[in-house]
Scaffold this motif. Structure first.
Motif, PDB file in Angstrom:
ATOM      1  N   LYS A 130      45.174  35.343   7.526  1.00  0.00           N
ATOM      2  CA  LYS A 130      44.432  34.869   8.488  1.00  0.00           C
ATOM      3  C   LYS A 130      44.295  35.653   9.828  1.00  0.00           C
ATOM      4  O   LYS A 130      45.357  36.259  10.217  1.00  0.00           O
ATOM      5  N   GLU A 131      43.158  36.208  10.548  1.00  0.00           N
ATOM      6  CA  GLU A 131      43.442  36.713  11.709  1.00  0.00           C
ATOM      7  C   GLU A 131      44.235  36.080  12.685  1.00  0.00           C
ATOM      8  O   GLU A 131      44.933  36.648  13.580  1.00  0.00           O
ATOM      9  N   GLU A 132      44.180  34.762  12.609  1.00  0.00           N
ATOM     10  CA  GLU A 132      44.890  34.118  13.758  1.00  0.00           C
ATOM     11  C   GLU A 132      46.424  34.419  13.498  1.00  0.00           C
ATOM     12  O   GLU A 132      47.193  34.217  14.635  1.00  0.00           O
ATOM     13  N   LEU A 133      46.935  34.514  12.550  1.00  0.00           N
ATOM     14  CA  LEU A 133      48.210  34.704  12.313  1.00  0.00           C
ATOM     15  C   LEU A 133      48.649  36.238  12.945  1.00  0.00           C
ATOM     16  O   LEU A 133      49.697  36.279  13.551  1.00  0.00           O
ATOM     17  N   LEU A 134      47.668  37.089  12.707  1.00  0.00           N
ATOM     18  CA  LEU A 134      48.007  38.308  13.644  1.00  0.00           C
ATOM     19  C   LEU A 134      47.976  38.075  15.292  1.00  0.00           C
ATOM     20  O   LEU A 134      48.910  38.628  15.985  1.00  0.00           O
ATOM     21  N   HIS A 135      47.303  37.442  15.654  1.00  0.00           N
ATOM     22  CA  HIS A 135      47.194  37.029  17.006  1.00  0.00           C
ATOM     23  C   HIS A 135      48.226  36.475  17.448  1.00  0.00           C
ATOM     24  O   HIS A 135      48.743  36.409  18.543  1.00  0.00           O
ATOM     25  N   ASP A 136      48.789  35.464  16.480  1.00  0.00           N
ATOM     26  CA  ASP A 136      50.145  34.928  16.810  1.00  0.00           C
ATOM     27  C   ASP A 136      51.368  35.636  16.871  1.00  0.00           C
ATOM     28  O   ASP A 136      52.304  35.200  17.854  1.00  0.00           O
ATOM     29  N   LEU A 137      51.411  36.754  16.209  1.00  0.00           N
ATOM     30  CA  LEU A 137      52.393  37.766  16.363  1.00  0.00           C
ATOM     31  C   LEU A 137      52.192  39.112  17.036  1.00  0.00           C
ATOM     32  O   LEU A 137      53.123  39.535  17.336  1.00  0.00           O
ATOM     33  N   LEU A 138      51.104  39.413  17.345  1.00  0.00           N
ATOM     34  CA  LEU A 138      50.802  40.722  18.056  1.00  0.00           C
ATOM     35  C   LEU A 138      50.035  40.257  19.262  1.00  0.00           C
ATOM     36  O   LEU A 138      49.248  39.360  19.247  1.00  0.00           O
ATOM     37  N   PRO A 139      49.969  41.134  20.371  1.00  0.00           N
ATOM     38  CA  PRO A 139      51.267  42.032  20.492  1.00  0.00           C
ATOM     39  C   PRO A 139      52.556  41.553  20.635  1.00  0.00           C
ATOM     40  O   PRO A 139      52.826  40.468  21.042  1.00  0.00           O
ATOM     41  N   GLY A 140      53.532  42.380  19.936  1.00  0.00           N
ATOM     42  CA  GLY A 140      54.950  41.847  20.196  1.00  0.00           C
ATOM     43  C   GLY A 140      55.966  42.566  19.160  1.00  0.00           C
ATOM     44  O   GLY A 140      55.500  43.604  18.795  1.00  0.00           O
ATOM     45  N   PRO A 141      57.163  42.248  19.378  1.00  0.00           N
ATOM     46  CA  PRO A 141      58.255  43.212  18.418  1.00  0.00           C
ATOM     47  C   PRO A 141      58.315  42.741  17.120  1.00  0.00           C
ATOM     48  O   PRO A 141      59.328  42.626  16.536  1.00  0.00           O
ATOM     49  N   VAL A 142      57.041  43.011  16.679  1.00  0.00           N
ATOM     50  CA  VAL A 142      57.046  42.678  14.952  1.00  0.00           C
ATOM     51  C   VAL A 142      56.162  43.724  14.472  1.00  0.00           C
ATOM     52  O   VAL A 142      55.071  44.276  14.936  1.00  0.00           O
ATOM     53  N   THR A 143      56.664  44.295  13.057  1.00  0.00           N
ATOM     54  CA  THR A 143      55.994  45.204  12.333  1.00  0.00           C
ATOM     55  C   THR A 143      55.470  44.671  11.009  1.00  0.00           C
ATOM     56  O   THR A 143      56.398  43.931  10.432  1.00  0.00           O
ATOM     57  N   LEU A 144      54.113  44.654  10.763  1.00  0.00           N
ATOM     58  CA  LEU A 144      53.672  43.837   9.610  1.00  0.00           C
ATOM     59  C   LEU A 144      53.239  44.900   8.635  1.00  0.00           C
ATOM     60  O   LEU A 144      52.632  45.812   8.848  1.00  0.00           O
ATOM     61  N   VAL A 145      53.692  44.817   7.509  1.00  0.00           N
ATOM     62  CA  VAL A 145      53.650  45.850   6.342  1.00  0.00           C
ATOM     63  C   VAL A 145      52.075  45.070   5.324  1.00  0.00           C
ATOM     64  O   VAL A 145      52.318  43.905   4.923  1.00  0.00           O
ATOM     65  N   GLU A 255      56.216  30.520   8.138  1.00  0.00           N
ATOM     66  CA  GLU A 255      56.332  29.249   7.206  1.00  0.00           C
ATOM     67  C   GLU A 255      55.801  28.021   7.873  1.00  0.00           C
ATOM     68  O   GLU A 255      55.044  27.094   7.180  1.00  0.00           O
ATOM     69  N   HIS A 256      56.130  27.584   9.069  1.00  0.00           N
ATOM     70  CA  HIS A 256      55.581  26.242   9.531  1.00  0.00           C
ATOM     71  C   HIS A 256      54.199  26.274   9.882  1.00  0.00           C
ATOM     72  O   HIS A 256      53.574  25.282   9.804  1.00  0.00           O
ATOM     73  N   LYS A 257      53.602  27.078  10.557  1.00  0.00           N
ATOM     74  CA  LYS A 257      52.474  27.212  10.727  1.00  0.00           C
ATOM     75  C   LYS A 257      51.244  27.644   9.872  1.00  0.00           C
ATOM     76  O   LYS A 257      50.063  27.077   9.586  1.00  0.00           O
ATOM     77  N   TYR A 258      51.673  28.579   9.013  1.00  0.00           N
ATOM     78  CA  TYR A 258      50.735  29.063   7.855  1.00  0.00           C
ATOM     79  C   TYR A 258      51.182  28.784   6.568  1.00  0.00           C
ATOM     80  O   TYR A 258      50.471  29.207   5.723  1.00  0.00           O
ATOM     81  N   GLY A 259      52.473  28.291   6.453  1.00  0.00           N
ATOM     82  CA  GLY A 259      52.764  27.844   5.059  1.00  0.00           C
ATOM     83  C   GLY A 259      53.045  28.981   4.028  1.00  0.00           C
ATOM     84  O   GLY A 259      52.892  28.683   2.865  1.00  0.00           O
ATOM     85  N   LEU A 260      53.306  30.170   4.545  1.00  0.00           N
ATOM     86  CA  LEU A 260      53.733  31.182   3.751  1.00  0.00           C
ATOM     87  C   LEU A 260      55.294  30.972   3.256  1.00  0.00           C
ATOM     88  O   LEU A 260      56.027  30.517   3.779  1.00  0.00           O
TER      89      LEU A 260
END
Length: 295
Positions: A130-145, A255-260
């Protein structure tokens, strides 16, 4: 899939030792003949503003000259929100070759890309979250593959169908991406396999191979761990590629917000127990993660 070696504040104005006019002349000379020019950025004040603000002309000059060096197929050094990085245009095959040469990096180790806005990710990656997940992590110290799209330069990481993407929480770098209008290939500013750097003097031996070095001062994350790298290419799953400096907070979102759920892939890493216990952020000791590592 083998483990990936991805790494890599309001706009900060330039402060040189001389006047604005001299700074602009230096910038103009650098743009005409790139020779590892050093630009210093003012540190942000405690309230988030910049110290001793100069005119917008100086700010624009740094961005313009750095962007021109990139568009001329050169490699530059820039601060990020985690460590210092080397950057070039990801869509430029010649520049990609140069960044491997500067870093003395194994050609089979991939480079991450850096973009300025979340919407840019969709041009170069096939996003399955979900696009919301991207907004929760970025911008920030995370690289998503993610799985790479056909828009990404085929000569960038041609040995894999995946690509790591970053949006560092550093406005100068984000503005640079926006000015270039295309993604930057980003890797740590050091000789391959050497320690990551948090001050420009620590990679001074590389300056002669660079067109521009942007000095943003010491970077706050003195752990030198770099970004947390998470593979999200499988629907509903995540896989830890590198724990990095933001593992606990990232897993909480996934895990907690998006259940992955965690995907081990074809085989469980032999050193996972030590990996999760010792390489994560030193401030966290999440019992849930430690219990999973002991299984």
């Amino acid at each position: 899939m083998s483990l990936f070696g991805f790494v890599a504040a309001g706009l900060i104005p330039f402060r040189g030792p001389h006047s604005s006019a001299v700074a602009r002349r230096l910038g103009t000379a650098m743009c005409q003949e790139p020779k590892a020019r050093l630009f210093r950025l003012s540190p942000p004040a405690s309230n988030g503003s910049t110290v001793r603000q100069e005119t917008q002309t100086d700010d624009s000059e740094i961005l313009r000259c750095t962007a021109k060096a990139l568009k001329d197929s050169h490699v530059v050094a820039v601060p990020t929100d985690t460590i210092y990085g080397l950057a070039c245009l990801a869509q430029n095959a010649e520049a990609v070759r140069k960044i491997y040469e500067v870093k003395e990096r194994n050609g089979q180790k991939p480079l991450a890309i850096c973009v300025g806005e979340i919407r840019d990710i969709y041009h170069y990656c096939k996003v399955k979250v979900k696009e919301e997940l991207l907004h929760d992590l970025l911008p920030g110290p995370v690289t998503l593959v993610f799985e790479r799209s056909e828009e990404l330069n085929p000569s960038l990481n041609p040995f894999t169908s995946l690509v790591g993407v970053r949006i560092p929480d550093h406005a100068f770098l984000r503005r640079l991406c926006q000015m270039c209008g295309e993604p930057l290939a980003l890797t740590s500013a050091n000789i391959s396999s050497q320690t990551s750097t948090v001050e420009v003097q620590e990679f001074q031996e590389l300056w002669s191979k660079l067109a521009v070095v942007v000095d943003g001062g010491p970077i706050g994350d003195q752990t030198r761990q770099g970004s947390t790298v998470i593979d999200l290419s499988v629907l509903g799953k995540y896989r830890i590629i590198r724990p990095g400096c933001a593992l606990s907070a990232t897993l909480d979102v996934l895990e907690h917000k998006y259940g992955l759920s965690e995907d081990w892939g074809d085989e469980r890493p032999l050193n996972l127990k030590n990996c999760k216990r010792t390489l994560r952020c030193p401030t966290s000791a999440d019992p849930k993660i430690l219990r999973k590592a002991k299984r």
